[in-house]
Design a protein around this motif. Structure first.
Motif, PDB file in Angstrom:
ATOM      1  N   ILE A 297       0.835  -1.206   0.000  1.00 59.22           N
ATOM      2  CA  ILE A 297       0.000   0.000   0.000  1.00 59.22           C
ATOM      3  C   ILE A 297       0.872   1.259   0.000  1.00 59.22           C
ATOM      4  O   ILE A 297       0.637   2.183  -0.777  1.00 59.22           O
ATOM      5  CB  ILE A 297      -0.964  -0.020   1.209  1.00 59.22           C
ATOM      6  CG1 ILE A 297      -1.989  -1.138   1.022  1.00 59.22           C
ATOM      7  CG2 ILE A 297      -1.657   1.329   1.380  1.00 59.22           C
ATOM      8  CD1 ILE A 297      -2.836  -1.399   2.240  1.00 59.22           C
ATOM      9  N   ALA A 298       1.883   1.294   0.859  1.00 64.57           N
ATOM     10  CA  ALA A 298       2.773   2.450   0.925  1.00 64.57           C
ATOM     11  C   ALA A 298       3.542   2.613  -0.378  1.00 64.57           C
ATOM     12  O   ALA A 298       3.738   3.739  -0.857  1.00 64.57           O
ATOM     13  CB  ALA A 298       3.732   2.306   2.104  1.00 64.57           C
ATOM     14  N   ARG A 299       3.962   1.524  -0.966  1.00 63.87           N
ATOM     15  CA  ARG A 299       4.698   1.576  -2.231  1.00 63.87           C
ATOM     16  C   ARG A 299       3.840   2.171  -3.343  1.00 63.87           C
ATOM     17  O   ARG A 299       4.342   2.812  -4.260  1.00 63.87           O
ATOM     18  CB  ARG A 299       5.162   0.169  -2.598  1.00 63.87           C
ATOM     19  CG  ARG A 299       6.433   0.126  -3.383  1.00 63.87           C
ATOM     20  CD  ARG A 299       6.991  -1.266  -3.626  1.00 63.87           C
ATOM     21  NE  ARG A 299       5.984  -2.271  -3.889  1.00 63.87           N
ATOM     22  CZ  ARG A 299       5.842  -3.411  -3.210  1.00 63.87           C
ATOM     23  NH1 ARG A 299       6.638  -3.683  -2.211  1.00 63.87           N
ATOM     24  NH2 ARG A 299       4.908  -4.268  -3.511  1.00 63.87           N
TER      25      ARG A 299
ATOM     26  N   ALA B 165      -0.185   5.231  -0.924  1.00 62.58           N
ATOM     27  CA  ALA B 165      -1.262   5.466   0.053  1.00 62.58           C
ATOM     28  C   ALA B 165      -0.764   5.105   1.447  1.00 62.58           C
ATOM     29  O   ALA B 165       0.036   4.188   1.601  1.00 62.58           O
ATOM     30  CB  ALA B 165      -2.485   4.624  -0.294  1.00 62.58           C
ATOM     31  N   PRO B 166      -1.225   5.822   2.469  1.00 63.95           N
ATOM     32  CA  PRO B 166      -0.804   5.481   3.829  1.00 63.95           C
ATOM     33  C   PRO B 166      -1.580   4.269   4.345  1.00 63.95           C
ATOM     34  O   PRO B 166      -2.811   4.265   4.306  1.00 63.95           O
ATOM     35  CB  PRO B 166      -1.148   6.735   4.638  1.00 63.95           C
ATOM     36  CG  PRO B 166      -2.265   7.379   3.865  1.00 63.95           C
ATOM     37  CD  PRO B 166      -2.040   7.028   2.420  1.00 63.95           C
ATOM     38  N   PRO B 167      -0.903   3.239   4.834  1.00 61.30           N
ATOM     39  CA  PRO B 167      -1.605   2.099   5.425  1.00 61.30           C
ATOM     40  C   PRO B 167      -2.341   2.538   6.691  1.00 61.30           C
ATOM     41  O   PRO B 167      -1.880   3.413   7.411  1.00 61.30           O
ATOM     42  CB  PRO B 167      -0.501   1.107   5.765  1.00 61.30           C
ATOM     43  CG  PRO B 167       0.740   1.626   5.136  1.00 61.30           C
ATOM     44  CD  PRO B 167       0.534   3.070   4.827  1.00 61.30           C
ATOM     45  N   VAL B 168      -3.484   1.949   6.939  1.00 59.97           N
ATOM     46  CA  VAL B 168      -4.278   2.267   8.117  1.00 59.97           C
ATOM     47  C   VAL B 168      -4.104   1.138   9.132  1.00 59.97           C
ATOM     48  O   VAL B 168      -4.199  -0.037   8.777  1.00 59.97           O
ATOM     49  CB  VAL B 168      -5.771   2.417   7.733  1.00 59.97           C
ATOM     50  CG1 VAL B 168      -6.623   2.693   8.954  1.00 59.97           C
ATOM     51  CG2 VAL B 168      -5.929   3.517   6.696  1.00 59.97           C
ATOM     52  N   ALA B 169      -3.870   1.516  10.372  1.00 57.66           N
ATOM     53  CA  ALA B 169      -3.697   0.521  11.428  1.00 57.66           C
ATOM     54  C   ALA B 169      -5.012  -0.218  11.673  1.00 57.66           C
ATOM     55  O   ALA B 169      -6.098   0.354  11.532  1.00 57.66           O
ATOM     56  CB  ALA B 169      -3.226   1.190  12.713  1.00 57.66           C
TER      57      ALA B 169
END
Length: 86
Positions: free
Chosen positions: A2-4, A7-11
């Motif tokens: 996702i980061a790649r 987009a920021p990953p959501v916890a």
């Protein structure tokens, strides 16, 4: 992944509200199948994107979650991850 893709990953949440009470082995297996159906629905969106690598990832992930749902449910569905029409 996702980061790649930018987009920021959501916890994950610390806890989740269960969709129904689990009080025995049968309801636990129904919950497992229900959760795997949800995973299948989540990956379903990836099979429509233009990136072939993401489509392949989504399709393979759907196969895995649909297979696990069959294990827990004890039977298959015509279109895993999609609600049956009335």
């Amino acid at each position: 992944m996702i980061a790649r893709l930018g987009a920021p990953p959501v916890a994950a949440q610390a806890f989740y509200q269960l969709p129904f009470r689990v009080h025995d082995a049968t309801s636990a297996m129904a919950l497992a199948a229900y959760l795997e159906d949800g995973v299948t629905r989540a990956y379903l969106g990836l099979v429509a994107v233009s990136d072939p690598r993401l489509r392949t990832f989504g399709a393979l992930a759907m196969q895995g979650s649909a297979g696990r749902a069959v294990y827990w449910r004890g039977r298959t569905q015509a279109f895993p991850g999609l609600e049956a029409s009335a």
